[in-house]
Design a protein around this motif. Structure first.
Motif, PDB file in Angstrom:
ATOM      1  N   ALA A  22       0.850  -1.190   0.000  1.00 33.75           N
ATOM      2  CA  ALA A  22       0.000   0.000   0.000  1.00 33.75           C
ATOM      3  C   ALA A  22       0.887   1.242   0.000  1.00 33.75           C
ATOM      4  O   ALA A  22       1.997   1.225   0.525  1.00 33.75           O
ATOM      5  N   PRO A  23       0.430   2.328  -0.600  1.00 32.59           N
ATOM      6  CA  PRO A  23       1.238   3.555  -0.570  1.00 32.59           C
ATOM      7  C   PRO A  23       1.399   4.061   0.857  1.00 32.59           C
ATOM      8  O   PRO A  23       0.521   3.915   1.690  1.00 32.59           O
ATOM      9  N   VAL A  24       2.516   4.667   1.124  1.00 33.76           N
ATOM     10  CA  VAL A  24       2.839   5.163   2.456  1.00 33.76           C
ATOM     11  C   VAL A  24       2.128   6.493   2.662  1.00 33.76           C
ATOM     12  O   VAL A  24       2.210   7.380   1.824  1.00 33.76           O
ATOM     13  N   GLN A  25       1.436   6.625   3.793  1.00 35.07           N
ATOM     14  CA  GLN A  25       0.737   7.862   4.110  1.00 35.07           C
ATOM     15  C   GLN A  25       1.697   8.827   4.784  1.00 35.07           C
ATOM     16  O   GLN A  25       2.599   8.429   5.507  1.00 35.07           O
ATOM     17  N   ALA A  26       1.489  10.099   4.555  1.00 32.33           N
ATOM     18  CA  ALA A  26       2.286  11.115   5.223  1.00 32.33           C
ATOM     19  C   ALA A  26       1.913  11.114   6.701  1.00 32.33           C
ATOM     20  O   ALA A  26       0.749  10.900   7.060  1.00 32.33           O
ATOM     21  N   PRO A  27       2.889  11.332   7.595  1.00 27.96           N
ATOM     22  CA  PRO A  27       2.571  11.322   9.019  1.00 27.96           C
ATOM     23  C   PRO A  27       1.619  12.466   9.364  1.00 27.96           C
ATOM     24  O   PRO A  27       1.744  13.572   8.876  1.00 27.96           O
ATOM     25  N   GLY A  28       0.658  12.162  10.240  1.00 28.23           N
ATOM     26  CA  GLY A  28      -0.274  13.194  10.686  1.00 28.23           C
ATOM     27  C   GLY A  28      -1.509  13.300   9.812  1.00 28.23           C
ATOM     28  O   GLY A  28      -2.382  14.096  10.074  1.00 28.23           O
ATOM     29  N   ARG A  29      -1.589  12.504   8.759  1.00 32.17           N
ATOM     30  CA  ARG A  29      -2.757  12.566   7.878  1.00 32.17           C
ATOM     31  C   ARG A  29      -3.528  11.268   7.984  1.00 32.17           C
ATOM     32  O   ARG A  29      -2.960  10.191   8.022  1.00 32.17           O
ATOM     33  N   ALA A  30      -4.819  11.378   7.981  1.00 33.42           N
ATOM     34  CA  ALA A  30      -5.667  10.194   8.041  1.00 33.42           C
ATOM     35  C   ALA A  30      -5.778   9.604   6.641  1.00 33.42           C
ATOM     36  O   ALA A  30      -5.714  10.333   5.645  1.00 33.42           O
ATOM     37  N   PRO A  31      -5.929   8.303   6.531  1.00 32.82           N
ATOM     38  CA  PRO A  31      -6.093   7.704   5.201  1.00 32.82           C
ATOM     39  C   PRO A  31      -7.410   8.155   4.593  1.00 32.82           C
ATOM     40  O   PRO A  31      -8.383   8.453   5.286  1.00 32.82           O
ATOM     41  N   ALA A  32      -7.457   8.198   3.296  1.00 37.05           N
ATOM     42  CA  ALA A  32      -8.659   8.622   2.588  1.00 37.05           C
ATOM     43  C   ALA A  32      -9.736   7.566   2.771  1.00 37.05           C
ATOM     44  O   ALA A  32      -9.457   6.366   2.715  1.00 37.05           O
ATOM     45  N   PRO A  33     -10.982   7.980   3.028  1.00 36.14           N
ATOM     46  CA  PRO A  33     -12.050   6.989   3.217  1.00 36.14           C
ATOM     47  C   PRO A  33     -12.323   6.273   1.900  1.00 36.14           C
ATOM     48  O   PRO A  33     -12.199   6.839   0.823  1.00 36.14           O
ATOM     49  N   ALA A  34     -12.702   4.996   2.026  1.00 37.36           N
ATOM     50  CA  ALA A  34     -13.023   4.215   0.833  1.00 37.36           C
ATOM     51  C   ALA A  34     -14.339   4.716   0.257  1.00 37.36           C
ATOM     52  O   ALA A  34     -15.262   5.069   0.993  1.00 37.36           O
ATOM     53  N   ARG A  35     -14.438   4.734  -1.033  1.00 44.45           N
ATOM     54  CA  ARG A  35     -15.658   5.200  -1.692  1.00 44.45           C
ATOM     55  C   ARG A  35     -16.653   4.059  -1.808  1.00 44.45           C
ATOM     56  O   ARG A  35     -16.282   2.909  -2.030  1.00 44.45           O
ATOM     57  N   ALA A  36     -17.892   4.410  -1.684  1.00 41.16           N
ATOM     58  CA  ALA A  36     -18.941   3.423  -1.865  1.00 41.16           C
ATOM     59  C   ALA A  36     -19.090   3.138  -3.350  1.00 41.16           C
ATOM     60  O   ALA A  36     -18.866   4.019  -4.175  1.00 41.16           O
ATOM     61  N   PRO A  37     -19.489   1.926  -3.696  1.00 45.33           N
ATOM     62  CA  PRO A  37     -19.660   1.633  -5.130  1.00 45.33           C
ATOM     63  C   PRO A  37     -20.822   2.443  -5.693  1.00 45.33           C
ATOM     64  O   PRO A  37     -21.776   2.778  -5.002  1.00 45.33           O
ATOM     65  N   VAL A  38     -20.719   2.736  -6.956  1.00 44.67           N
ATOM     66  CA  VAL A  38     -21.747   3.527  -7.627  1.00 44.67           C
ATOM     67  C   VAL A  38     -22.935   2.630  -7.897  1.00 44.67           C
ATOM     68  O   VAL A  38     -22.794   1.535  -8.445  1.00 44.67           O
ATOM     69  N   ARG A  39     -24.117   3.084  -7.498  1.00 45.67           N
ATOM     70  CA  ARG A  39     -25.331   2.295  -7.728  1.00 45.67           C
ATOM     71  C   ARG A  39     -25.907   2.710  -9.065  1.00 45.67           C
ATOM     72  O   ARG A  39     -26.144   3.875  -9.329  1.00 45.67           O
ATOM     73  N   ARG A  40     -26.129   1.749  -9.859  1.00 43.94           N
ATOM     74  CA  ARG A  40     -26.682   2.005 -11.178  1.00 43.94           C
ATOM     75  C   ARG A  40     -28.155   1.623 -11.176  1.00 43.94           C
ATOM     76  O   ARG A  40     -28.543   0.607 -10.607  1.00 43.94           O
ATOM     77  N   ALA A  41     -28.964   2.426 -11.823  1.00 43.77           N
ATOM     78  CA  ALA A  41     -30.395   2.149 -11.890  1.00 43.77           C
ATOM     79  C   ALA A  41     -30.634   1.024 -12.905  1.00 43.77           C
ATOM     80  O   ALA A  41     -29.963   0.945 -13.927  1.00 43.77           O
ATOM     81  N   GLY A  42     -31.556   0.174 -12.576  1.00 45.97           N
ATOM     82  CA  GLY A  42     -31.896  -0.916 -13.486  1.00 45.97           C
ATOM     83  C   GLY A  42     -32.789  -0.420 -14.599  1.00 45.97           C
ATOM     84  O   GLY A  42     -33.017   0.781 -14.764  1.00 45.97           O
TER      85      GLY A  42
END
Length: 129
Positions: free
Chosen positions: A103-123
């Motif tokens: 995994a990429p190394v995070q800069a100290p003092g920064r929180a990791p980016a939140p994971a994105r929810a999958p895009v919901r597609r309309a049927g």
């Protein structure tokens, strides 16, 4: 470098056309005053209009002339010829890549980016009855 060094500067330059917006009314007033009130007063206004033109020409004088360019054409250095049978040396476009699987190394003092929810597609649209 002082102002006295280098090529001489011209004393007067072109008259700004917008200066005439100040001079022409003064000359009109000078004519009216000279013909109706006093000739010396009209001449005084005309001299004042001339001084405005003289100052404008002095303020718009051109700067010192640039030095004469060298008449010989300037030659650009040629890039080194490349042998067509030999590939060019490759330079890395960026810095070294991190090893795969880490995994990429995070800069100290920064929180990791939140994971994105999958895009919901309309049927497909509901069937019409």
């Amino acid at each position: 470098m002082s102002s006295r060094e280098g090529p001489p500067r011209r004393k007067f330059g072109r008259i700004d056309p917008y200066c005439l917006m100040a001079v022409l009314p003064v000359l009109l007033v000078a004519g009216i005053l000279g013909s109706l009130v006093n000739v010396l007063l009209g001449l005084g206004c005309a001299v004042f209009a001339g001084l405005i033109l003289l100052f404008d020409s002095w303020a718009n004088r051109p700067g010192p002339l640039p030095p004469e360019p060298d008449p010989r054409p300037v030659r650009q250095p040629r890039p080194p010829a490349r042998d067509p049978g030999r590939p060019a040396a490759r330079q890395p476009a960026r810095g070294p890549r991190p090893p795969a699987g880490r995994a990429p190394v995070q800069a100290p003092g920064r929180a990791p980016a939140p994971a994105r929810a999958p895009v919901r597609r309309a049927g497909p649209p509901p069937a019409a009855r």
